[in-house]
Structures are given as structure tokens and as C-alpha cells.
Design a protein around this motif. Structure first.
Motif, mmCIF file in Angstrom:
data_model
loop_
_atom_site.group_PDB
_atom_site.id
_atom_site.type_symbol
_atom_site.label_atom_id
_atom_site.label_comp_id
_atom_site.label_asym_id
_atom_site.label_seq_id
_atom_site.Cartn_x
_atom_site.Cartn_y
_atom_site.Cartn_z
ATOM 1 N N ARG A 38 1.370 -47.718 -16.885
ATOM 2 C CA ARG A 38 2.278 -48.872 -16.838
ATOM 3 C C ARG A 38 2.619 -49.349 -18.240
ATOM 4 N NH1 ARG A 38 0.465 -53.448 -12.893
ATOM 5 N NH2 ARG A 38 0.938 -51.722 -11.454
ATOM 6 N N GLU A 39 1.587 -49.423 -19.107
ATOM 7 C CA GLU A 39 1.842 -49.792 -20.501
ATOM 8 C C GLU A 39 2.754 -48.780 -21.170
ATOM 9 O OE1 GLU A 39 -1.848 -50.179 -22.543
ATOM 10 O OE2 GLU A 39 -2.436 -52.010 -21.503
ATOM 11 N N ALA A 40 2.572 -47.500 -20.833
ATOM 12 C CA ALA A 40 3.395 -46.443 -21.432
ATOM 13 C C ALA A 40 4.870 -46.640 -21.105
ATOM 14 C CB ALA A 40 2.931 -45.076 -20.941
ATOM 15 N N ILE A 41 5.170 -46.987 -19.849
ATOM 16 C CA ILE A 41 6.558 -47.215 -19.439
ATOM 17 C C ILE A 41 7.169 -48.374 -20.233
ATOM 18 C CG2 ILE A 41 8.043 -47.928 -17.526
ATOM 19 C CD1 ILE A 41 5.954 -46.558 -15.667
ATOM 20 N N GLU A 42 6.416 -49.467 -20.351
ATOM 21 C CA GLU A 42 6.920 -50.639 -21.059
ATOM 22 C C GLU A 42 7.107 -50.357 -22.544
ATOM 23 O OE1 GLU A 42 3.923 -53.471 -20.123
ATOM 24 O OE2 GLU A 42 4.610 -53.795 -18.053
ATOM 25 N N MET A 43 6.125 -49.666 -23.153
ATOM 26 C CA MET A 43 6.189 -49.406 -24.591
ATOM 27 C C MET A 43 7.232 -48.335 -24.921
ATOM 28 S SD MET A 43 2.132 -49.710 -25.526
ATOM 29 C CE MET A 43 2.338 -49.822 -27.289
ATOM 30 N N ASN A 44 7.510 -47.461 -23.982
ATOM 31 C CA ASN A 44 8.567 -46.487 -24.202
ATOM 32 C C ASN A 44 9.910 -47.185 -24.368
ATOM 33 O OD1 ASN A 44 9.951 -43.887 -24.173
ATOM 34 N ND2 ASN A 44 10.534 -44.355 -22.062
ATOM 35 N N ASN A 69 8.529 -42.178 -13.878
ATOM 36 C CA ASN A 69 9.222 -43.429 -14.198
ATOM 37 C C ASN A 69 9.934 -43.352 -15.541
ATOM 38 O OD1 ASN A 69 8.622 -46.025 -12.343
ATOM 39 N ND2 ASN A 69 6.938 -44.584 -12.151
ATOM 40 N N ILE A 70 9.289 -42.741 -16.511
ATOM 41 C CA ILE A 70 9.886 -42.609 -17.840
ATOM 42 C C ILE A 70 11.164 -41.773 -17.765
ATOM 43 C CG2 ILE A 70 9.544 -41.456 -20.084
ATOM 44 C CD1 ILE A 70 6.577 -42.481 -19.876
ATOM 45 N N MET A 71 11.137 -40.695 -16.993
ATOM 46 C CA MET A 71 12.315 -39.832 -16.881
ATOM 47 C C MET A 71 13.468 -40.523 -16.168
ATOM 48 S SD MET A 71 11.583 -37.282 -18.590
ATOM 49 C CE MET A 71 10.042 -37.090 -19.481
ATOM 50 N N GLN A 72 13.155 -41.497 -15.331
ATOM 51 C CA GLN A 72 14.203 -42.241 -14.634
ATOM 52 C C GLN A 72 14.785 -43.359 -15.499
ATOM 53 O OE1 GLN A 72 12.308 -43.633 -11.062
ATOM 54 N NE2 GLN A 72 12.259 -41.598 -10.103
ATOM 55 N N ARG A 73 13.928 -43.958 -16.340
ATOM 56 C CA ARG A 73 14.346 -45.167 -17.047
ATOM 57 C C ARG A 73 14.786 -44.898 -18.486
ATOM 58 N NH1 ARG A 73 9.797 -49.542 -15.115
ATOM 59 N NH2 ARG A 73 10.965 -50.838 -16.599
ATOM 60 N N THR A 134 16.090 -33.855 -23.803
ATOM 61 C CA THR A 134 15.820 -34.162 -22.406
ATOM 62 C C THR A 134 17.145 -34.247 -21.677
ATOM 63 O OG1 THR A 134 13.861 -35.394 -23.048
ATOM 64 C CG2 THR A 134 14.717 -35.770 -20.826
ATOM 65 N N LYS A 135 17.397 -33.313 -20.776
ATOM 66 C CA LYS A 135 18.699 -33.203 -20.117
ATOM 67 C C LYS A 135 18.629 -33.718 -18.687
ATOM 68 C CE LYS A 135 19.917 -29.182 -22.876
ATOM 69 N NZ LYS A 135 18.704 -29.119 -23.642
ATOM 70 N N VAL A 136 19.428 -34.717 -18.397
ATOM 71 C CA VAL A 136 19.472 -35.235 -17.036
ATOM 72 C C VAL A 136 20.521 -34.504 -16.220
ATOM 73 C CG1 VAL A 136 19.862 -37.280 -15.655
ATOM 74 C CG2 VAL A 136 18.693 -37.484 -17.848
ATOM 75 N N ALA A 137 21.696 -34.277 -16.808
ATOM 76 C CA ALA A 137 22.788 -33.584 -16.110
ATOM 77 C C ALA A 137 23.524 -32.709 -17.107
ATOM 78 C CB ALA A 137 23.739 -34.598 -15.476
#
Length: 339
Positions: A38-44, A69-73, A134-137
Motif C-alpha cells: 500500500r505504501e508502495a502504491i502511494e509513494m510511486n 495496482n501500480i500498473m493500473q495507476r 512500460t507499454k499499456v497499448a
């Protein structure tokens, strides 16, 4: 500009050790540390690092959930730390499926034998994934003109490294059970990982996928994954057989794409098709050279669809690739031209 790294691990000792190694390398710096997902997501989102190193077993939120979560946000290259056990392999493959780019053993003694090599292995891996995109599309890439059906192909050999597990899963979802030409996969992985990876591919593909064993007959409709820590070679005599051998200490990669390609060049010649997928470094270049000398066909994955363009680029720059293809087209082309 230095590479900004976020270190995520619930062990304070491990965070400090990784931080000290990274900060001692002039190419990079640790901009933050987190003790759970959770901290990782926020700090990212607040620190905007270039790379995240991630443990998988943590309180509050585990590493795999955090990666998703990181890949989505805010997608960013993630390097996972893993235990080199069969269960650790399954967890690491889940993390790669979630979007992590690569992994290293959490027990640093399993990376190298001395402190200098350990530090270099970690920092070079971080630098490598930092160069990825990092490629999303991915943007669509024009399909090359069809060069003619490869009717004489008796063996397909695929070499890959960083980004390979996800690329191979994408590829094998597009190859139907009617495809009969045998396939060899050389993926840079530890010995404890390749069996789990073969089982995962087998669950996704209508083909029969297994970790290769010494003496295996090369059968139609089968896919053989080179075992980690060893070297795989093929022999066309007797209808086709696989040899697995201990690796020479001087060989950097175990398994090595170059060694597998070289054996295919020797025994299959112009009846072999080699495919070089995403990966760091240049493993496969010299093997591709031998294949081309023997009249074989070589395809390379294009830059846009690669996680790391190193291995395909090494082949392309030397003029050894017959075609450069986006990942999404490789399976359909195999079916069309070989299947």
C-alpha cells in the motif's frame, strides 16, 4: 540524470542493504523506501520513481497486488525479489503476469559468489529495466509482406530473456492445437523456475508443453522448455532428440540461446526457424549467425512490442533477421507459414 529507485520490502535490514548498494552506484539513487504494498502504491505516485524493487510477501498488501495496482495507476518498471524455490517460481510468475518486468533472488548469495559481483548484478538489472518502456497499448505496426510459406521447417527455436515469460504466454495463446512443428524455448531462468513456467504455458496452450529432459524425443505438437542452469542442444538424428548438459562455468547464460541456436544450425540447417524475442544483452546473436550460414530463417521481435529490445536489436543490427515482427503477429505468421 540518475535513475530514481523506490525500494519496497518489509525487512528493514534488507531495505538498508539494497539502499546502500544502489546509492553506491553513480547511475542511480534511492528516493524512498516502503514497507508494504500500500505504501508502495502511494509513494510511486508521490515520488515518481523510475524503477521499483519489490518484495512479494509483505503485511497490509502483498507485492503482486501492489504491482497490479501500480500498473493500473502509474505504470513503472518493477524488479521483483524472489525465493528460488518451486513455490517461489509460481509467485514470481504471478508477479510477471501482473506486470513486473524481471526478478532477482532475494538471497544475494544465489546471484553471485562475491560482494562485487552481487552489487553489479543488482545495479545492472535495475539499469536494464529502467531502460525499458512500460507499454499499456502499443501502437499498431504494419505487417511485413509475406515472403512465402516455409514448407521445409522441421523445428522452431525461440530465444528470450527479460520480458519473455509474458511475451511467450501471449504468443502461445495464438498458436492452435493443429500446429505440429515442434518448438524449443530457451528462456533465461533459474533451474527452479523452468518447470513451473512450462506447466503454466501448458495450461494456456493446446500444445503439449514440458520442461525438456535429456534424451527427450522431439515430437510433433510438443513444446520443450530448456531447463534453467543447464544447456540444451538438439540433434536431428534418430528423428530428433534433445540433449541436456551441465554448463561450462565460462558461459554467462544457463540456458544459452547461442548454444541452442548453434546446435539447431548444425543439425537442422535450413530446416530451422529461429525467433528472437524481448531480452537484455545479445545472447542469440552468434547462434543466429551460424543459423544464417546454414540457410535457416531468423525472425526478430520489433522494438515497439519488446520490454527490452537488446537481444532482437543485436540480431537486427548484424543483418541476421529475415523479418522484424510485432509480437501479436508472430503466432499467426507461424501458423500461416510453418503450421
Amino acid at each position: 540524470m540518475s535513475i530514481r529507485v523506490l525500494v519496497v520490502d518489509d525487512s528493514g535490514f534488507f531495505r538498508r542493504r539494497v539502499t546502500d548498494i544502489i546509492n553506491a552506484d553513480g547511475r542511480m539513487e534511492v528516493v524512498g523506501v516502503a514497507s508494504n504494498g500500500r505504501e508502495a502504491i502511494e509513494m510511486n505516485e508521490s515520488l515518481k520513481p523510475d524503477v521499483i524493487t519489490m518484495d512479494y510477501e509483505m503485511p497490509v498488501m502483498d507485492g503482486i497486488t501492489a504491482v497490479r495496482n501500480i500498473m493500473q495507476r502509474r505504470p513503472v518498471p518493477v524488479l521483483m525479489f524472489s525465493s528460488l524455490t518451486f513455490e517461489g517460481a509460481r509467485v514470481t510468475l504471478d508477479a510477471l503476469d501482473a506486470g513486473a518486468l524481471d526478478f532477482l533472488p532475494k538471497n544475494f548469495d544465489q546471484i553471485a559468489k562475491d560482494a562485487v559481483q552481487i552489487k553489479r548484478a543488482l545495479t545492472d538489472k535495475i539499469a536494464g529495466v529502467a531502460r525499458s518502456q512500460t507499454k499499456v497499448a502499443p501502437s499498431p505496426v504494419a505487417r511485413p509482406a509475406v515472403r512465402g510459406r516455409l514448407t521445409q521447417t522441421e523445428l522452431v527455436v525461440i530465444g528470450t530473456s527479460t520480458g519473455g515469460p509474458a511475451a511467450l504466454q501471449t504468443l502461445f495463446k495464438t498458436i492452435p492445437g493443429s500446429f505440429k512443428t515442434p518448438i524449443i524455448i530457451v528462456q533465461h531462468m533459474p533451474g527452479s523456475f523452468t518447470k513451473a513456467f512450462a506447466e503454466r504455458l501448458n495450461s494456456l496452450s493446446p500444445l503439449i508443453v514440458k520442461e525438456a529432459a535429456d534424451g527427450d524425443k522431439i515430437e510433433r505438437g510438443h513444446v520443450y522448455v530448456a531447463p534453467g542452469g543447464m544447456q540444451l542442444m538438439v540433434d536431428r538424428r534418430g528423428g530428433g532428440v534433445i540433449h541436456i548438459r551441465e554448463s561450462d562455468e565460462r558461459v554467462n547464460y544457463r540456458p544459452s540461446v547461442d548454444i541452442a541456436f548453434a546446435s539447431a544450425a548444425k543439425h537442422y540447417g535450413n530446416k530451422a526457424l529461429a525467433i528472437v524475442l524481448t531480452g537484455m544483452g545479445a545472447d542469440g546473436r552468434e547462434g543466429a549467425r551460424l543459423l544464417k550460414q546454414g540457410g535457416a530463417t531468423v525472425w526478430a521481435q520489433d522494438e515497439e512490442s519488446c520490454v527490452i529490445f537488446g537481444m532482437p536489436l543485436a540480431v537486427i543490427k548484424e543483418g541476421l533477421s529475415d523479418e522484424v515482427l510485432p509480437l501479436k503477429d508472430i503466432g499467426p505468421r507461424l501458423v500461416e507459414e510453418v503450421g
